[in-house]
Design an enzyme around this catalytic site. Structure first.
Site, PDB file in Angstrom:
ATOM      1  N   SER A   1       0.872  -1.183   0.000  1.00  0.00           N
ATOM      2  CA  SER A   1       0.000   0.000   0.000  1.00  0.00           C
ATOM      3  C   SER A   1       0.903   1.225   0.000  1.00  0.00           C
ATOM      4  O   SER A   1       1.525   1.527   1.023  1.00  0.00           O
ATOM      5  CB  SER A   1      -0.868   0.025   1.258  1.00  0.00           C
ATOM      6  OG  SER A   1      -1.620  -1.145   1.365  1.00  0.00           O
TER       7      SER A   1
ATOM      8  N   LYS B   1       0.980   5.851   8.029  1.00  0.00           N
ATOM      9  CA  LYS B   1       1.553   5.977   6.676  1.00  0.00           C
ATOM     10  C   LYS B   1       0.438   6.096   5.632  1.00  0.00           C
ATOM     11  O   LYS B   1       0.470   6.959   4.751  1.00  0.00           O
ATOM     12  CB  LYS B   1       2.433   4.739   6.439  1.00  0.00           C
ATOM     13  CG  LYS B   1       2.968   4.516   5.067  1.00  0.00           C
ATOM     14  CD  LYS B   1       2.161   3.566   4.213  1.00  0.00           C
ATOM     15  CE  LYS B   1       2.011   2.177   4.713  1.00  0.00           C
ATOM     16  NZ  LYS B   1       1.313   1.279   3.801  1.00  0.00           N
TER      17      LYS B   1
ATOM     18  N   LYS C   1      -7.202   1.759  -2.391  1.00  0.00           N
ATOM     19  CA  LYS C   1      -6.745   1.324  -1.062  1.00  0.00           C
ATOM     20  C   LYS C   1      -6.785   2.492  -0.059  1.00  0.00           C
ATOM     21  O   LYS C   1      -7.145   2.310   1.105  1.00  0.00           O
ATOM     22  CB  LYS C   1      -5.325   0.757  -1.172  1.00  0.00           C
ATOM     23  CG  LYS C   1      -4.661   0.423   0.133  1.00  0.00           C
ATOM     24  CD  LYS C   1      -5.281  -0.768   0.838  1.00  0.00           C
ATOM     25  CE  LYS C   1      -4.635  -0.976   2.207  1.00  0.00           C
ATOM     26  NZ  LYS C   1      -5.145  -2.122   2.919  1.00  0.00           N
TER      27      LYS C   1
END
Ligand code: NAD
Length: 293
Positions: free
Chosen positions: A95, A238, A170
């Protein structure tokens, strides 16, 4: 086709096991030797660098933490592109920022390497079961060519658009999951402080409109005080950071995401970055001086 796999962490390890179970020959690389050792016993072979993986494999899969790690592994010294032959396929299942996927795909194209971004949702349990949800960006024909391989690791693989679209999808997923976990923590603490057993609240509402996959996975962790990852707070920060940066770039506001990210940053400062993201509940526990348990 021999498949290369780079990044053997919480997700990569079970994904490799499922590829081996499906009969593929797998060559692996990771910078942590114990992570490599954990898949050798299931029949994977070990390479000494990403370049060596690429030299020997027609298809290479990466499952790494974030954009800089993928850039190092693919574009860096002794990286995938140093070893890749023309026509090699790279599927990055990490990701990362959609913009980074586009940059990496451009560098790949210059070496005549084809790339898809194919991040996943479902976490470790679904990686183990081979039932991940996979969201894919890149060339549609290439997606069709590798779809069967993706489906050895997932129960669905959906084509989302050009390179980067998998990671944009995502990010949308991660925004929804983060806001859900924060809402769940807030609601269970409300019950606890009101003198109603949060276990009973979970039982009563899980089948109603508020029920969700997130609730079913994360409420039991909060209620038992088990915060073993799973999906680490550090990794979720993140993702939310990538979402906010992308939002700034495309002009889409993310006020809820920013609020939950601040909660996670606060928890990281308390030394909880390696705990599961269900530990957002600890933010509420700190504010109230009570536990949800
Ligand atoms: P992890 O930290 O457990 O594993 C990452 C692996 O990459 C480690 O084995 C690490 O040693 C390796 N690595 C780091 N830098 C490297 C390098 N330069 N060369 C080779 N190997 C290197 O992370 P994870 O939980 O497996 O997540 C991997 C990716 O999948 C992340 O992008 C994450 O956001 C995503 N993801 C995770 C989950 C989850 O529940 N854990 C769910 C969906 C998606």
């Amino acid at each position: 086709m021999k498949i290369g796999f780079i990044g053997l962490g919480i997700m990569g390890k079970p994904m490799v096991k499922n590829l081996l179970k499906a009969g593929h020959e797998i060559l692996v690389f990771d910078i942590v030797q114990s992570h490599v050792d954990s898949v050798l016993e299931f029949g994977a072979k070990e390479a000494s660098s990403p370049a060596e993986v690429a030299k020997e494999c027609g298809l290479v899969i990466t499952m790494l933490p974030n954009s800089p790690h993928v850039k190092t592994v693919v574009l860096g010294e002794n990286g995938v592109l140093e070893g890749a032959k023309e026509g090699m396929i790279l599927i990055d299942m990490s990701s990362i920022a959609p913009q980074a996927s586009q940059e990496i795909a451009k560098a790949c194209a210059e070496k005549r390497v084809k790339m898809l971004d194919a991040p996943v949702s479902g976490g470790e349990p679904k990686a183990v079961d081979g039932t991940l949800s996979i969201m894919v960006g890149g060339d549609k024909d290439l997606f069709e060519r590798v779809k069967d391989i993706l489906l050895t690791m997932g129960s669905s693989a959906v084509y989302c658009g050009k390179v980067g679209a998998g990671n944009t999808t995502k990010l949308a997923n991660q925004v929804i999951v983060a806001a859900n976990i924060a809402a769940l923590s807030e609601a269970l603490m409300l019950a606890k402080k009101s003198g109603v057993d949060p276990n009973l609240v979970f039982d009563a509402i899980q089948g109603g409109l508020a029920g969700s996959t997130v609730m079913n996975a994360k409420a039991p962790m909060m209620l038992s005080g088990n915060y073993q990852p799973g999906f680490k707070i550090d990794l979720h920060i993140k993702d939310l950071n990538n979402a906010i940066e992308t939002g700034h770039t495309v002009g889409s506001p993310l006020p809820l995401t920013a609020a939950v990210m601040e909660m996670m940053i606060n928890l990281r400062a308390d030394g909880l970055g390696q705990e599961d993201h269900s530990a957002i509940s600890k933010y509420y526990e700190k504010l109230t001086g009570s536990t949800i348990r």
